[in-house]
Enzyme design. Structure first.
Site, PDB file in Angstrom:
ATOM      1  N   ASP A  25      -7.200  -3.938  10.617  1.00  0.00           N
ATOM      2  CA  ASP A  25      -6.404  -2.721  10.439  1.00  0.00           C
ATOM      3  C   ASP A  25      -7.111  -1.556  11.106  1.00  0.00           C
ATOM      4  O   ASP A  25      -7.988  -0.929  10.524  1.00  0.00           O
ATOM      5  CB  ASP A  25      -6.174  -2.433   8.951  1.00  0.00           C
ATOM      6  CG  ASP A  25      -5.179  -1.294   8.738  1.00  0.00           C
ATOM      7  OD1 ASP A  25      -4.669  -0.758   9.745  1.00  0.00           O
ATOM      8  OD2 ASP A  25      -4.923  -0.926   7.584  1.00  0.00           O
ATOM      9  N   TRP A  75       0.856  -1.178   0.000  1.00  0.00           N
ATOM     10  CA  TRP A  75       0.000   0.000   0.000  1.00  0.00           C
ATOM     11  C   TRP A  75       0.893   1.229   0.000  1.00  0.00           C
ATOM     12  O   TRP A  75       1.898   1.283   0.718  1.00  0.00           O
ATOM     13  CB  TRP A  75      -0.896   0.042   1.232  1.00  0.00           C
ATOM     14  CG  TRP A  75      -1.622   1.357   1.355  1.00  0.00           C
ATOM     15  CD1 TRP A  75      -2.774   1.713   0.734  1.00  0.00           C
ATOM     16  CD2 TRP A  75      -1.215   2.501   2.128  1.00  0.00           C
ATOM     17  NE1 TRP A  75      -3.119   3.000   1.052  1.00  0.00           N
ATOM     18  CE2 TRP A  75      -2.164   3.516   1.912  1.00  0.00           C
ATOM     19  CE3 TRP A  75      -0.128   2.760   2.968  1.00  0.00           C
ATOM     20  CZ2 TRP A  75      -2.081   4.773   2.511  1.00  0.00           C
ATOM     21  CZ3 TRP A  75      -0.031   4.018   3.559  1.00  0.00           C
ATOM     22  CH2 TRP A  75      -1.003   5.001   3.338  1.00  0.00           C
ATOM     23  N   ASP A  79      -9.808  -3.101   1.982  1.00  0.00           N
ATOM     24  CA  ASP A  79      -9.908  -2.487   3.309  1.00  0.00           C
ATOM     25  C   ASP A  79     -11.229  -1.739   3.341  1.00  0.00           C
ATOM     26  O   ASP A  79     -11.436  -0.817   2.550  1.00  0.00           O
ATOM     27  CB  ASP A  79      -8.729  -1.546   3.525  1.00  0.00           C
ATOM     28  CG  ASP A  79      -8.707  -0.920   4.910  1.00  0.00           C
ATOM     29  OD1 ASP A  79      -9.767  -0.445   5.368  1.00  0.00           O
ATOM     30  OD2 ASP A  79      -7.625  -0.877   5.529  1.00  0.00           O
ATOM     31  N   HIS A 107     -11.383   2.016   3.029  1.00  0.00           N
ATOM     32  CA  HIS A 107     -10.742   2.668   1.891  1.00  0.00           C
ATOM     33  C   HIS A 107     -11.683   2.911   0.720  1.00  0.00           C
ATOM     34  O   HIS A 107     -11.255   2.948  -0.432  1.00  0.00           O
ATOM     35  CB  HIS A 107      -9.538   1.840   1.425  1.00  0.00           C
ATOM     36  CG  HIS A 107      -8.375   1.922   2.367  1.00  0.00           C
ATOM     37  ND1 HIS A 107      -7.130   1.424   2.058  1.00  0.00           N
ATOM     38  CD2 HIS A 107      -8.268   2.442   3.609  1.00  0.00           C
ATOM     39  CE1 HIS A 107      -6.306   1.631   3.072  1.00  0.00           C
ATOM     40  NE2 HIS A 107      -6.977   2.250   4.024  1.00  0.00           N
ATOM     41  N   LYS A 162      -6.785   2.863  -1.910  1.00  0.00           N
ATOM     42  CA  LYS A 162      -7.355   3.788  -0.935  1.00  0.00           C
ATOM     43  C   LYS A 162      -8.059   4.898  -1.694  1.00  0.00           C
ATOM     44  O   LYS A 162      -7.584   5.330  -2.743  1.00  0.00           O
ATOM     45  CB  LYS A 162      -6.263   4.363  -0.030  1.00  0.00           C
ATOM     46  CG  LYS A 162      -6.812   5.187   1.140  1.00  0.00           C
ATOM     47  CD  LYS A 162      -5.750   5.420   2.195  1.00  0.00           C
ATOM     48  CE  LYS A 162      -6.321   6.195   3.368  1.00  0.00           C
ATOM     49  NZ  LYS A 162      -5.389   6.246   4.513  1.00  0.00           N
ATOM     50  N   HIS A 220      -8.630  -6.180   5.011  1.00  0.00           N
ATOM     51  CA  HIS A 220      -8.261  -5.388   6.167  1.00  0.00           C
ATOM     52  C   HIS A 220      -9.577  -4.895   6.761  1.00  0.00           C
ATOM     53  O   HIS A 220     -10.194  -3.972   6.234  1.00  0.00           O
ATOM     54  CB  HIS A 220      -7.372  -4.213   5.780  1.00  0.00           C
ATOM     55  CG  HIS A 220      -5.927  -4.577   5.630  1.00  0.00           C
ATOM     56  ND1 HIS A 220      -4.945  -3.638   5.370  1.00  0.00           N
ATOM     57  CD2 HIS A 220      -5.303  -5.773   5.728  1.00  0.00           C
ATOM     58  CE1 HIS A 220      -3.770  -4.265   5.304  1.00  0.00           C
ATOM     59  NE2 HIS A 220      -3.966  -5.546   5.505  1.00  0.00           N
ATOM     60  N   GLU A 230      -3.097  -2.928  -2.364  1.00  0.00           N
ATOM     61  CA  GLU A 230      -4.198  -2.305  -1.617  1.00  0.00           C
ATOM     62  C   GLU A 230      -4.481  -0.891  -2.103  1.00  0.00           C
ATOM     63  O   GLU A 230      -3.578  -0.070  -2.210  1.00  0.00           O
ATOM     64  CB  GLU A 230      -3.851  -2.281  -0.125  1.00  0.00           C
ATOM     65  CG  GLU A 230      -4.916  -1.638   0.743  1.00  0.00           C
ATOM     66  CD  GLU A 230      -4.519  -1.594   2.206  1.00  0.00           C
ATOM     67  OE1 GLU A 230      -5.367  -1.209   3.029  1.00  0.00           O
ATOM     68  OE2 GLU A 230      -3.361  -1.934   2.531  1.00  0.00           O
ATOM     69  N   ASP A 285     -11.602   7.510   6.560  1.00  0.00           N
ATOM     70  CA  ASP A 285     -10.836   6.302   6.891  1.00  0.00           C
ATOM     71  C   ASP A 285     -10.096   6.503   8.200  1.00  0.00           C
ATOM     72  O   ASP A 285      -8.888   6.679   8.246  1.00  0.00           O
ATOM     73  CB  ASP A 285      -9.855   5.989   5.748  1.00  0.00           C
ATOM     74  CG  ASP A 285      -8.984   4.792   6.087  1.00  0.00           C
ATOM     75  OD1 ASP A 285      -9.442   3.935   6.859  1.00  0.00           O
ATOM     76  OD2 ASP A 285      -7.846   4.726   5.599  1.00  0.00           O
ATOM     77  N   ASP A 322     -10.170   4.360  10.797  1.00  0.00           N
ATOM     78  CA  ASP A 322      -9.690   3.094  11.358  1.00  0.00           C
ATOM     79  C   ASP A 322     -10.045   2.902  12.821  1.00  0.00           C
ATOM     80  O   ASP A 322      -9.178   2.725  13.666  1.00  0.00           O
ATOM     81  CB  ASP A 322      -8.169   2.972  11.155  1.00  0.00           C
ATOM     82  CG  ASP A 322      -7.789   2.771   9.698  1.00  0.00           C
ATOM     83  OD1 ASP A 322      -8.353   1.866   9.080  1.00  0.00           O
ATOM     84  OD2 ASP A 322      -6.942   3.509   9.182  1.00  0.00           O
TER      85      ASP A 322
END
Length: 421
Positions: A329, A188, A262, A265, A231, A289, A229, A297, A299
């Site tokens: 993640d 990523w 993810d 993302h 985003k 993720h 990955e 994002d 997390d």
């Protein structure tokens, strides 16, 4: 009647209720053995790493909060992870970023790292009997300050990061070779533009060139697997990210790589659970993720919500367990970090167990017969089935705390260990 006896009695009643729907609860718990969740080491220390723990976090990443007791070195990171794993049922792995190497013999820049800096991690995994995954770290470094790494038009910068990718893949291959289980190497990058760019194509052409160079060496899949990955945006890259989902999905399909999904993302209305079966039509495997985005994002710690449930359900309903690599993640620095791990991992595990307790065959039959009211009614009734009784019994069988009992254990660990840091 003590608590364990009550759990067993409740389970027997729940078992009968699920059996009336054609669901074997014992088989569902056994199937949980196919799930191994990769725990991200960066929750222990807010993505500080061991390369330069006091360095400034950059690359569109931000950990908010200053809860006391964060890990300061590999020994504390692994001690925290061991505590976390002692409170979780089922199987786990560990996921390590390249900035978490052992640099006690001297600083090594990212274009020169080797397995030497991660042998301690491998040895720890051997002791724990777990697998290990790996990530190149394309952020929090002077050569990432421009906002571009693998897509940089500065050839010196681009080549530096290509070499980092190559070194990361070499390390991942050795990790898998030594541990006897494939290491998933995830790539990523934070590359993107704060304001509207003109040469989007040029940036993506640079990224393609870099990935092709970095992935040129083929490694045995029994040792390592490459994932890429995407985003949607990052701090400082609000207008455009070079590695968008469209870009990486195309690259993964063309080059037989894993696509990493993810669920933080994507735009808020995009649901990763809906993407899994689409991607697996064209790639062999995906990497997940799992996180909890709030407005952006950010997390947050995973909770048992509808999006996480759909992710788990899609995997179980379609028998994708062997084609999906599940990792977490999130990085929350505002609460007890051990508690964050345990709450988040248990939430993901609960979603999978709920999915395994679904009478999928019956639901598909209703769907194919056009009985959509009946399908909807059945799905609603499943929401109030006695899942908690099965979960507690599963934890009891696994020898870990049931219900909320883990809270007291984490509080004691904070008193004995974290408060002394």
């Amino acid at each position: 009647m003590n608590k364990n006896e009550l759990i067993k009695k409740a389970y027997e009643l729940a078992k009968e209720q699920y059996a009336a729907l054609g669901v074997d609860t014992d088989a569902a718990m056994k199937k949980m053995g196919e799930l191994a969740i990769s725990l991200h080491c960066w929750q222990t220390d807010d993505v500080s790493g061991t390369e330069n723990p006091d360095g400034q976090l950059s690359g569109g990443i931000q950990a908010t909060g200053n809860y006391p007791g964060k890990a300061r070195n590999i020994a504390e990171i692994t001690a925290d992870l061991e505590k976390v794993m002692s409170l979780l049922p089922g199987k786990q792995r560990v996921n390590v970023h390249a900035l978490y190497g052992d640099f006690s013999d001297g600083m090594v820049d990212r274009d020169a790292i080797s397995v030497k800096q991660f042998q301690g991690w491998i040895d720890w995994c051997k002791k724990m009997g777990i697998g290990m995954d790996f990530n190149g770290s394309f952020f929090s470094h002077p050569k990432a300050d421009s906002g571009f790494t693998l897509s940089s038009k500065d050839e010196e910068v681009r080549k530096f990061w290509v070499e980092h990718l190559k070194r990361s893949r070499e390390i991942a291959n050795e990790i898998g070779k030594q541990l006897g289980t494939p290491c998933v190497l995830n790539t990523w990058i934070p590359d993107g533009s704060k304001d509207t760019p003109v040469d989007r194509n040029g940036m993506r052409a640079q990224l393609t060139k870099s990935l092709d160079e970095g992935f040129a060496t083929e490694y045995p899949k029994e040792n390592m697997k490459d994932a890429v990955e995407s985003k949607v945006f990052g701090i400082g890259a609000e207008s455009m990210t070079v590695g968008s989902h469209d870009y990486y999905l195309g690259y993964a399909i063309k080059n037989n790589k894993l696509i990493c999904l993810d669920n933080g993302h994507f735009h808020p209305t995009e649901v990763v659970g809906d993407k899994i079966s689409s991607c697996l039509q064209f790639v062999d495997e995906v990497l997940l993720h799992v996180t909890r985005p709030i407005r952006w994002d950010s997390d947050h710690v995973v909770t048992l919500n509808e999006e996480v449930q759909l992710i788990a359900s899609e995997i179980v309903r379609n028998d994708f367990m062997k084609r999906v690599n599940v990792g977490l993640d999130f990085f929350d620095a505002s609460i007890n970090r051990i508690g964050a791990y345990v709450v988040g991992t248990r939430a993901a595990q609960k979603a999978f167990l709920i999915a395994m307790l679904e009478p999928t065959k019956t639901l598909v039959e209703l769907e194919e017969a056009g009985q959509n009211f009946e399908r909807l009614a059945m799905l609603e009734e499943l929401k109030t089935m006695p899942f908690a009784a099965v979960w507690d019994y599963y934890c009891l069988q696994e020898g870990v705390p049931t219900g909320a009992d883990y809270i007291a254990e984490i509080q004691q660990y904070e008193k004995d260990v974290l408060s002394n840091r």
